[in-house]
Design an enzyme around this catalytic site. Structure first.
Site, PDB file in Angstrom:
ATOM      1  N   PRO A  36      -1.837   1.997  -0.460  1.00  9.35           N
ATOM      2  CA  PRO A  36      -2.516   2.461  -1.662  1.00  9.35           C
ATOM      3  C   PRO A  36      -3.293   1.372  -2.394  1.00  9.35           C
ATOM      4  O   PRO A  36      -2.858   0.221  -2.440  1.00  9.35           O
ATOM      5  CB  PRO A  36      -1.363   2.977  -2.544  1.00  9.35           C
ATOM      6  CG  PRO A  36      -0.144   2.316  -2.015  1.00  9.35           C
ATOM      7  CD  PRO A  36      -0.378   2.139  -0.541  1.00  9.35           C
ATOM      8  N   ASN A  37      -4.419   1.793  -2.919  1.00  8.48           N
ATOM      9  CA  ASN A  37      -5.317   0.963  -3.737  1.00  8.48           C
ATOM     10  C   ASN A  37      -6.092  -0.075  -2.944  1.00  8.48           C
ATOM     11  O   ASN A  37      -6.961  -0.749  -3.486  1.00  8.48           O
ATOM     12  CB  ASN A  37      -4.552   0.280  -4.895  1.00  8.48           C
ATOM     13  CG  ASN A  37      -3.957   1.285  -5.846  1.00  8.48           C
ATOM     14  OD1 ASN A  37      -4.685   2.133  -6.352  1.00  8.48           O
ATOM     15  ND2 ASN A  37      -2.663   1.224  -6.075  1.00  8.48           N
ATOM     16  N   TYR A  73      -7.028 -10.529  -5.514  1.00  4.21           N
ATOM     17  CA  TYR A  73      -7.235 -10.035  -4.152  1.00  4.21           C
ATOM     18  C   TYR A  73      -8.546 -10.476  -3.510  1.00  4.21           C
ATOM     19  O   TYR A  73      -8.788 -10.165  -2.350  1.00  4.21           O
ATOM     20  CB  TYR A  73      -7.143  -8.501  -4.143  1.00  4.21           C
ATOM     21  CG  TYR A  73      -5.786  -7.994  -4.587  1.00  4.21           C
ATOM     22  CD1 TYR A  73      -4.644  -8.303  -3.854  1.00  4.21           C
ATOM     23  CD2 TYR A  73      -5.641  -7.232  -5.742  1.00  4.21           C
ATOM     24  CE1 TYR A  73      -3.393  -7.861  -4.256  1.00  4.21           C
ATOM     25  CE2 TYR A  73      -4.394  -6.777  -6.154  1.00  4.21           C
ATOM     26  CZ  TYR A  73      -3.275  -7.104  -5.407  1.00  4.21           C
ATOM     27  OH  TYR A  73      -2.033  -6.666  -5.798  1.00  4.21           O
ATOM     28  N   HIS A 116      -0.104  -9.391   3.587  1.00  6.80           N
ATOM     29  CA  HIS A 116      -0.480  -9.242   2.189  1.00  6.80           C
ATOM     30  C   HIS A 116      -1.591 -10.230   1.873  1.00  6.80           C
ATOM     31  O   HIS A 116      -1.548 -11.383   2.332  1.00  6.80           O
ATOM     32  CB  HIS A 116       0.710  -9.500   1.254  1.00  6.80           C
ATOM     33  CG  HIS A 116       1.827  -8.548   1.480  1.00  6.80           C
ATOM     34  ND1 HIS A 116       1.795  -7.262   1.007  1.00  6.80           N
ATOM     35  CD2 HIS A 116       2.983  -8.669   2.172  1.00  6.80           C
ATOM     36  CE1 HIS A 116       2.905  -6.634   1.390  1.00  6.80           C
ATOM     37  NE2 HIS A 116       3.633  -7.467   2.103  1.00  6.80           N
ATOM     38  N   GLU A 154       3.578  -7.524   9.094  1.00  2.60           N
ATOM     39  CA  GLU A 154       3.306  -7.154   7.701  1.00  2.60           C
ATOM     40  C   GLU A 154       2.367  -8.194   7.105  1.00  2.60           C
ATOM     41  O   GLU A 154       2.613  -9.401   7.256  1.00  2.60           O
ATOM     42  CB  GLU A 154       4.634  -7.133   6.943  1.00  2.60           C
ATOM     43  CG  GLU A 154       4.491  -6.869   5.459  1.00  2.60           C
ATOM     44  CD  GLU A 154       5.833  -6.990   4.731  1.00  2.60           C
ATOM     45  OE1 GLU A 154       6.891  -7.072   5.387  1.00  2.60           O
ATOM     46  OE2 GLU A 154       5.791  -7.027   3.493  1.00  2.60           O
ATOM     47  N   ALA A 159       1.676  -1.425  -2.640  1.00  2.00           N
ATOM     48  CA  ALA A 159       2.849  -1.312  -3.513  1.00  2.00           C
ATOM     49  C   ALA A 159       4.038  -0.652  -2.822  1.00  2.00           C
ATOM     50  O   ALA A 159       5.190  -0.870  -3.221  1.00  2.00           O
ATOM     51  CB  ALA A 159       2.473  -0.531  -4.773  1.00  2.00           C
ATOM     52  N   ASN A 189      -0.495  -3.505   5.856  1.00  2.00           N
ATOM     53  CA  ASN A 189      -0.361  -3.919   4.467  1.00  2.00           C
ATOM     54  C   ASN A 189       0.035  -2.672   3.683  1.00  2.00           C
ATOM     55  O   ASN A 189      -0.816  -1.833   3.374  1.00  2.00           O
ATOM     56  CB  ASN A 189      -1.664  -4.501   3.921  1.00  2.00           C
ATOM     57  CG  ASN A 189      -1.506  -4.980   2.486  1.00  2.00           C
ATOM     58  OD1 ASN A 189      -0.493  -4.713   1.829  1.00  2.00           O
ATOM     59  ND2 ASN A 189      -2.501  -5.695   1.985  1.00  2.00           N
ATOM     60  N   ARG A 191       4.386 -13.928  -7.474  1.00  2.00           N
ATOM     61  CA  ARG A 191       4.013 -12.914  -8.460  1.00  2.00           C
ATOM     62  C   ARG A 191       5.261 -12.348  -9.155  1.00  2.00           C
ATOM     63  O   ARG A 191       6.304 -12.980  -9.142  1.00  2.00           O
ATOM     64  CB  ARG A 191       3.175 -11.840  -7.753  1.00  2.00           C
ATOM     65  CG  ARG A 191       1.918 -12.456  -7.094  1.00  2.00           C
ATOM     66  CD  ARG A 191       1.034 -11.422  -6.469  1.00  2.00           C
ATOM     67  NE  ARG A 191       0.520 -10.493  -7.484  1.00  2.00           N
ATOM     68  CZ  ARG A 191      -0.044  -9.328  -7.193  1.00  2.00           C
ATOM     69  NH1 ARG A 191      -0.170  -8.958  -5.923  1.00  2.00           N
ATOM     70  NH2 ARG A 191      -0.479  -8.540  -8.157  1.00  2.00           N
ATOM     71  N   ARG A 212     -11.163  -4.428  -7.185  1.00  2.00           N
ATOM     72  CA  ARG A 212      -9.821  -4.416  -7.768  1.00  2.00           C
ATOM     73  C   ARG A 212      -9.297  -5.833  -7.984  1.00  2.00           C
ATOM     74  O   ARG A 212      -9.124  -6.576  -7.013  1.00  2.00           O
ATOM     75  CB  ARG A 212      -8.901  -3.686  -6.797  1.00  2.00           C
ATOM     76  CG  ARG A 212      -7.454  -3.694  -7.175  1.00  2.00           C
ATOM     77  CD  ARG A 212      -6.574  -3.250  -6.008  1.00  2.00           C
ATOM     78  NE  ARG A 212      -5.193  -3.249  -6.428  1.00  2.00           N
ATOM     79  CZ  ARG A 212      -4.162  -3.297  -5.599  1.00  2.00           C
ATOM     80  NH1 ARG A 212      -4.362  -3.335  -4.292  1.00  2.00           N
ATOM     81  NH2 ARG A 212      -2.953  -3.314  -6.065  1.00  2.00           N
TER      82      ARG A 212
HETATM   83  C1  DQA Z   1      -0.395  -6.403  -1.796  1.00  2.00           C
HETATM   84  C2  DQA Z   1       0.716  -6.868  -2.745  1.00  2.00           C
HETATM   85  C3  DQA Z   1       1.405  -5.685  -3.411  1.00  2.00           C
HETATM   86  O1  DQA Z   1       2.412  -6.139  -4.298  1.00  2.00           O
HETATM   87  C4  DQA Z   1       0.401  -4.870  -4.191  1.00  2.00           C
HETATM   88  O2  DQA Z   1       1.016  -3.734  -4.746  1.00  2.00           O
HETATM   89  C5  DQA Z   1      -0.791  -4.500  -3.382  1.00  2.00           C
HETATM   90  C6  DQA Z   1      -1.380  -5.493  -2.499  1.00  2.00           C
HETATM   91  C7  DQA Z   1      -1.201  -7.592  -1.228  1.00  2.00           C
HETATM   92  O3  DQA Z   1      -1.887  -7.376  -0.229  1.00  2.00           O
HETATM   93  O4  DQA Z   1      -1.171  -8.696  -1.781  1.00  2.00           O
HETATM   94  O5  DQA Z   1      -1.315  -3.407  -3.504  1.00  2.00           O
HETATM   95  O6  DQA Z   1       0.197  -5.727  -0.701  1.00  2.00           O
END
Ligand code: DQA
Length: 151
Positions: free
Chosen positions: A14-15, A27, A104, A102, A81, A78, A111, A22
Site C-alpha cells: 500500500p501507498n 522515500y 524497504h 523483503e 505498512a 515490499n 524510524r 509521497r
Molecule cells: C516501507 C516502510 C514502511 O514502514 C512503510 O509503511 C511503507 C514503506 C519502505 O519501503 O520503507 O509504506 O515499506
C-alpha cells in the site's frame, strides 16, 4: 532455458503507488514506474523475467502471492505498512513455498518503534532496507542468487 522458467514476482504494498510524490524526504523521488523499469532491465541482465504487482489491499496481495505458488519462481516484496501488521501476508508467503526477499526503501529500524518489527523477516530469505530505490535492485540480485545458486 531461462526463457522457459517462471518469472520472479515483485509485489509492492500500500501507498507505494504514490512514490515520487509521497514523503520524498523519506522515500526519495523515484516513481514506482521507474523502479519497475529498473527491475525489468536488471532482471533481463540476470536472465529472469518479472511480474510486477501493486495493491493497496491486503487481500489482493494475499491472493497474488497464492497465485505465485504456481506462476512464479520467487518473490521480491515490499509489503509497505503491512510489513508490521499482516499475519495474512506472512501466512500466504509460507503457504506459497516461494523464496522471498523483503525490501524497504527506508531503514525501518531508524524510524518509529512500530516500524521496527517485520512479520515477514523470519520467513523471508533475507531483507534489504535503507537504500532507497536501490534496495529493490540489491534485493533482486540477492534473490536471483538464491534461485540460481550455481551462478
Ligand atoms: C516501507 C516502510 C514502511 O514502514 C512503510 O509503511 C511503507 C514503506 C519502505 O519501503 O520503507 O509504506 O515499506
Amino acid at each position: 532455458m531461462s526463457a522457459q522458467r517462471k518469472p520472479i514476482l515483485v509485489v509492492h504494498g500500500p501507498n507505494l503507488n504514490m512514490l515520487g510524490a509521497r514523503e520524498p524526504e523519506v522515500y526519495g523521488t523515484t516513481t514506482l514506474a521507474e523502479i519497475d523499469e529498473g527491475l525489468v532491465a536488471l532482471a533481463g541482465e540476470l536472465g529472469w523475467a518479472i511480474d510486477t504487482f501493486q495493491s493497496n489491499g491486503e487481500g489482493e496481495i494475499v491472493s497474488r502471492i497464492q497465485e505465485g505458488a504456481e506462476r512464479n519462481s520467487g518473490l521480491l516484496i515490499n509489503p509497505g505498512a503491512y510489513t508490521h501488521t499482516s499475519v495474512a501476508i506472512r501466512d500466504a508467503l509460507i503457504a506459497s513455498g516461494l523464496s522471498a526477499v523483503e525490501v524497504h526503501l527506508s531503514n525501518i529500524h531508524r524510524r518509529e518503534d512500530f516500524r521496527h518489527r517485520s512479520l515477514l523477516a523470519d520467513v523471508a530469505v533475507g531483507q534489504v532496507l535503507g537504500f532507497g530505490a536501490a534496495s529493490y535492485l540489491l534485493g533482486l540480485r540477492a534473490l536471483a542468487g538464491v534461485l540460481d545458486p550455481e551462478k
